[in-house]
Design a protein around this motif. Structure first.
Motif: not given
Length: 126
Positions: A56-60, A108-111, A114-121
């Motif tokens: 997903i990150l690569l595509l974004t 891309a920033v929103l994606i 969404l992907l990093f917030a759970p990991e950082i929290l």
């Protein structure tokens, strides 16, 4: 019939690499997007993202860089056609192309959030 020489398969890759080099040399925003993209991918690896999240990150990331390259191609083409003379219509076309880059970048920033917030929290909860 075309007046241009038909290219072989290897020449198409050579021209594509030339386009990548040209865009990296001439466009600061593309260099910024490449740097941020590399940082995001390195961060994803550090957080042990799944292959799906990395895809997903690569595509974004590729969508943002491609949008920026299309924007640059539009700008160069219009400047060449109109010999860098001001035209309201050219300005509108350039603004619309830049707006498209902004849409893709905001998405891309929103994606990323969404992907990093759970990991950082999760880091802060331990």
């Amino acid at each position: 019939m075309t007046k241009y020489k038909k290219q072989n398969f290897s020449n198409t890759f050579k021209n594509a690499r030339k386009g990548m080099r040209l865009s990296l040399k001439s466009e600061r925003n593309i260099r910024i997007h490449m740097f941020v993209g590399a940082f995001v991918l390195a961060s994803a690896i550090c957080f042990s993202f799944s292959i799906t999240k990395i895809c997903i990150l690569l595509l974004t990331i590729s969508a943002v860089i491609s949008a920026e390259m299309f924007n640059s191609a539009i700008e160069f083409s219009l400047d060449a056609i109109f010999h860098n003379k001001y035209s309201r219509m050219v300005g509108m076309a350039k603004d619309i192309a830049a707006g498209a880059v902004m849409v893709v970048t905001i998405t891309a920033v929103l994606i990323g959030v969404l992907l990093f917030a759970p990991e950082i929290l999760e880091l802060f909860q331990h």
